[in-house]
Write a protein that holds these residues in place. Structure first.
Motif, PDB file in Angstrom:
ATOM      1  N   LYS A  32      -0.739  12.481  22.355  1.00 38.78           N
ATOM      2  CA  LYS A  32       0.477  13.119  22.855  1.00 38.78           C
ATOM      3  C   LYS A  32       1.298  12.120  23.684  1.00 38.78           C
ATOM      4  N   ASN A  33       2.596  12.088  23.414  1.00 36.43           N
ATOM      5  CA  ASN A  33       3.513  11.257  24.208  1.00 36.43           C
ATOM      6  C   ASN A  33       3.174   9.766  24.226  1.00 36.43           C
ATOM      7  N   LEU A  34       2.539   9.280  23.178  1.00 33.48           N
ATOM      8  CA  LEU A  34       2.275   7.840  23.091  1.00 33.48           C
ATOM      9  C   LEU A  34       3.430   7.211  22.315  1.00 33.48           C
ATOM     10  N   TRP A  35       4.274   6.499  23.018  1.00 38.60           N
ATOM     11  CA  TRP A  35       5.518   5.946  22.463  1.00 38.60           C
ATOM     12  C   TRP A  35       5.210   4.736  21.582  1.00 38.60           C
ATOM     13  N   LEU A  36       5.794   4.705  20.391  1.00 36.21           N
ATOM     14  CA  LEU A  36       5.640   3.523  19.533  1.00 36.21           C
ATOM     15  C   LEU A  36       6.973   2.783  19.447  1.00 36.21           C
ATOM     16  N   HIS A  37       6.964   1.563  19.958  1.00 36.92           N
ATOM     17  CA  HIS A  37       8.159   0.712  19.900  1.00 36.92           C
ATOM     18  C   HIS A  37       7.895  -0.430  18.925  1.00 36.92           C
ATOM     19  N   VAL A  38       8.929  -0.796  18.154  1.00 40.25           N
ATOM     20  CA  VAL A  38       8.811  -1.967  17.277  1.00 40.25           C
ATOM     21  C   VAL A  38       9.736  -3.055  17.805  1.00 40.25           C
ATOM     22  N   ASP A  39       9.129  -4.142  18.283  1.00 39.66           N
ATOM     23  CA  ASP A  39       9.896  -5.287  18.772  1.00 39.66           C
ATOM     24  C   ASP A  39      10.232  -6.174  17.568  1.00 39.66           C
ATOM     25  N   GLY A  40      11.454  -5.996  17.071  1.00 42.71           N
ATOM     26  CA  GLY A  40      11.909  -6.790  15.933  1.00 42.71           C
ATOM     27  C   GLY A  40      12.901  -7.866  16.354  1.00 42.71           C
ATOM     28  N   ALA A  41      12.782  -8.334  17.608  1.00 39.48           N
ATOM     29  CA  ALA A  41      13.755  -9.318  18.117  1.00 39.48           C
ATOM     30  C   ALA A  41      13.893 -10.489  17.139  1.00 39.48           C
ATOM     31  N   ASP A  84       3.304  -6.908  12.351  1.00 42.73           N
ATOM     32  CA  ASP A  84       2.233  -5.912  12.537  1.00 42.73           C
ATOM     33  C   ASP A  84       2.396  -4.811  11.497  1.00 42.73           C
ATOM     34  N   ASP A  85       1.283  -4.186  11.117  1.00 40.83           N
ATOM     35  CA  ASP A  85       1.295  -3.108  10.126  1.00 40.83           C
ATOM     36  C   ASP A  85       1.713  -1.803  10.824  1.00 40.83           C
ATOM     37  N   ILE A  86       3.004  -1.513  10.776  1.00 41.52           N
ATOM     38  CA  ILE A  86       3.542  -0.379  11.542  1.00 41.52           C
ATOM     39  C   ILE A  86       2.951   0.945  11.047  1.00 41.52           C
ATOM     40  N   GLU A  87       2.823   1.070   9.727  1.00 44.56           N
ATOM     41  CA  GLU A  87       2.272   2.297   9.130  1.00 44.56           C
ATOM     42  C   GLU A  87       0.877   2.571   9.690  1.00 44.56           C
ATOM     43  N   ALA A  88       0.040   1.547   9.698  1.00 48.91           N
ATOM     44  CA  ALA A  88      -1.346   1.710  10.176  1.00 48.91           C
ATOM     45  C   ALA A  88      -1.366   2.018  11.672  1.00 48.91           C
ATOM     46  N   ALA A  91       4.569  -2.697  18.767  1.00 46.03           N
ATOM     47  CA  ALA A  91       4.260  -3.433  17.532  1.00 46.03           C
ATOM     48  C   ALA A  91       5.328  -4.505  17.364  1.00 46.03           C
ATOM     49  N   THR A  92       4.964  -5.625  16.767  1.00 43.50           N
ATOM     50  CA  THR A  92       5.918  -6.725  16.639  1.00 43.50           C
ATOM     51  C   THR A  92       6.284  -6.958  15.179  1.00 43.50           C
ATOM     52  N   ALA A  93       7.599  -7.064  14.907  1.00 46.37           N
ATOM     53  CA  ALA A  93       8.073  -7.436  13.569  1.00 46.37           C
ATOM     54  C   ALA A  93       8.561  -8.878  13.661  1.00 46.37           C
ATOM     55  N   GLY A  94       7.648  -9.801  13.417  1.00 40.58           N
ATOM     56  CA  GLY A  94       7.944 -11.231  13.554  1.00 40.58           C
ATOM     57  C   GLY A  94       7.440 -11.721  14.900  1.00 40.58           C
TER      58      GLY A  94
END
Ligand SMILES: *Cc1c(COP(=O)(O)O)cnc(C)c1O
Length: 459
Positions: free
Chosen positions: A247-256, A234-238, A223-226
């Protein structure tokens, strides 16, 4: 050294004078660079006087990214305290892999990581590292996701079709990383975005189901923050609401770009739900105006960092516990000190000072959008809650406008594209700017267009 420090001071002072006097510099044509400046290397060294004068020429003809007329990229401005920290890091010349070599600098890095873990509500097992940039933060996150999905991959390599999900407006490093990580570009699913440039959660859900049906292995959602063009969140909560069911689905937030909103009470709601992510990264060299580069990656479970990045090296780790030997969780071996410059800034202005910087950037963006909306010669393409302000002026081709402004040394701004439209992208990321500097941007551009209108391409 004393003499060279004097040279440093002298040239830096000149640079600051030129920044104020001239703004961004008039560029040297790339094909004339080697004729204009004596850059080639010779058998004999230069005598001191010629050396100094050449160095000054090189410095003064380099694009000036710290001026009030640089809006070209997702960084800008000069943080005095950050620059001070960077200069001292260069003088100290430590490497950050062990406590033996880094000493208190290791503590500085740990203090920043700990504080950010707390701000994210990542819990007591969280940890992080300073990767060499935002692209590499995303890479490390992807590798952790890959290895958490299948703990044997680091031994056996990737043998299945493992799938990455990211929005069609996300950063191109996701593509590069799929190449490096043995995942393969064909395994990336670019999820559709809405008119604001945000990933459509339902489209994500459908795509995951589709891939499961084929027996593929969904392992990583970015997911991208900016976002890079529109600055959308992106709506991280949703997105978490979907990823948590697999199972084992990794959620990364790219807030660069805009992950630093976590420092602002007013804007941290833009990353609501980030506490559910498995990892989060941000570039302090973007919104926090720390000198390039300064990227931080945080993960919720430190064993994942260790699993993917620790390798035994007896010649290196000879003293102290792993907690203080940061090389056990980093991508590189020798690693420059990117923490001190962030710490000098943070320590001197406090978290409240960082918050003000972030808020200032949103205020400046609001000023720019209001100006655009109040002037009928402009068309606006971007939205609220973003520090990327996208517009076109008088139907002038944005590529030609940006390139001409650059060629003539007036100012530096770039263009972007979304949904089939190309536009100028003004990034209000330099928090030392004030409203008048943003209004000056429009004035410089309008004056230039008035003078040059005949020569500029229209849409
Ligand atoms: C800038 C950016 C990156 C890449 O960061 P680097 O430090 O330039 O490698 C990744 N993602 C997003 C959203 C960015 O804006």
């Amino acid at each position: 050294m004393q003499a060279d420090l004097k040279v440093f001071q002298k040239i830096s002072q000149k640079l600051i004078d030129y920044e104020q006097k001239e703004g961004v510099t008039k560029p040297i044509e790339a094909n004339q660079l080697f004729e204009t400046l004596d850059l080639d290397l010779d058998e004999e060294g230069l005598d001191e006087e010629k050396f100094e004068s050449l160095l000054e020429d090189v410095v003064l003809s380099t694009p000036r990214t710290s001026t009030k007329l640089f809006f070209n990229q997702l960084f800008g401005g000069r943080s005095h305290k950050g620059t001070l920290g960077e200069l001292l890091a260069v003088m100290l010349n430590n490497s950050m892999y062990t406590y033996k070599v880094g000493g208190p600098q290791v503590g500085i890095e740990k203090a920043i990581i700990d504080k950010v873990c707390k701000m994210l509500n990542f819990g007591k097992n969280a940890d992080g590292t300073f990767p060499p940039g935002g692209s590499m933060s995303n890479f490390m996150a992807m590798l952790m996701g890959r290895d958490a999905y299948n703990r044997d991959i680091k031994l056996e390599g990737v043998s299945e079709k493992m799938i990455i999900y990211t929005s069609d407006t996300s950063h191109y490093s996701i593509t590069k990383n799929a190449m490096f990580g043995g995942i393969g570009i064909s395994q990336i699913r670019k999820i559709e975005t809405d008119k604001f440039g945000k990933m459509k959660p339902l489209a994500l859900q459908n795509q995951i189901e589709e891939d499961m049906k084929h027996g593929f292995q969904p392992f990583f959602v970015n997911a991208t923050a900016g976002t890079t063009v529109l600055g959308a969140f992106d709506d991280i909560e949703a997105i978490h609401h979907i990823t948590k069911n697999y199972k084992n689905l990794w959620l990364h937030v790219d807030g660069a770009y805009c992950g630093s909103v976590i420092f602002s009470e007013k804007y941290k709601h833009l990353v609501d739900g980030v506490e559910h992510a498995d990892s989060f990264s941000f570039n302090a060299h973007k919104m926090l105006n720390v000198p390039l580069s300064c990227s931080i990656l945080i993960t919720k479970e430190k064993h994942n960092l260790k699993h993917s990045f620790a390798c035994d090296a007896d010649y290196l780790y000879q003293t102290d516990g792993d907690e203080y030997n940061l090389g056990k969780t980093s991508l590189q071996c020798g690693r420059r000190n990117d923490a001190l410059k962030f710490w000098t800034l943070w320590k001197s202005v406090g978290t409240k000072g960082l918050e003000q910087m972030v808020n200032q950037q949103f205020d400046l963006a609001e000023t720019a959008r209001t100006y655009i909306e109040n002037h009928s010669d402009y068309k606006l393409y971007s939205y609220e809650d973003s520090i990327s302000v996208c517009f076109n002026y008088k139907n002038i081709d944005p590529k030609d406008l940006c390139n001409s402004l650059y060629q003539d040394g007036k100012l530096m701004v770039g263009y972007g594209e979304f949904d089939g439209e190309t536009f100028v992208r003004l990034v209000t990321i330099n928090s030392t700017n004030r409203d008048k500097d943003i209004l000056n941007f429009f004035k410089v551009m309008e004056t230039y267009v008035a003078e040059k209108h005949e020569d500029l391409v229209t849409l």
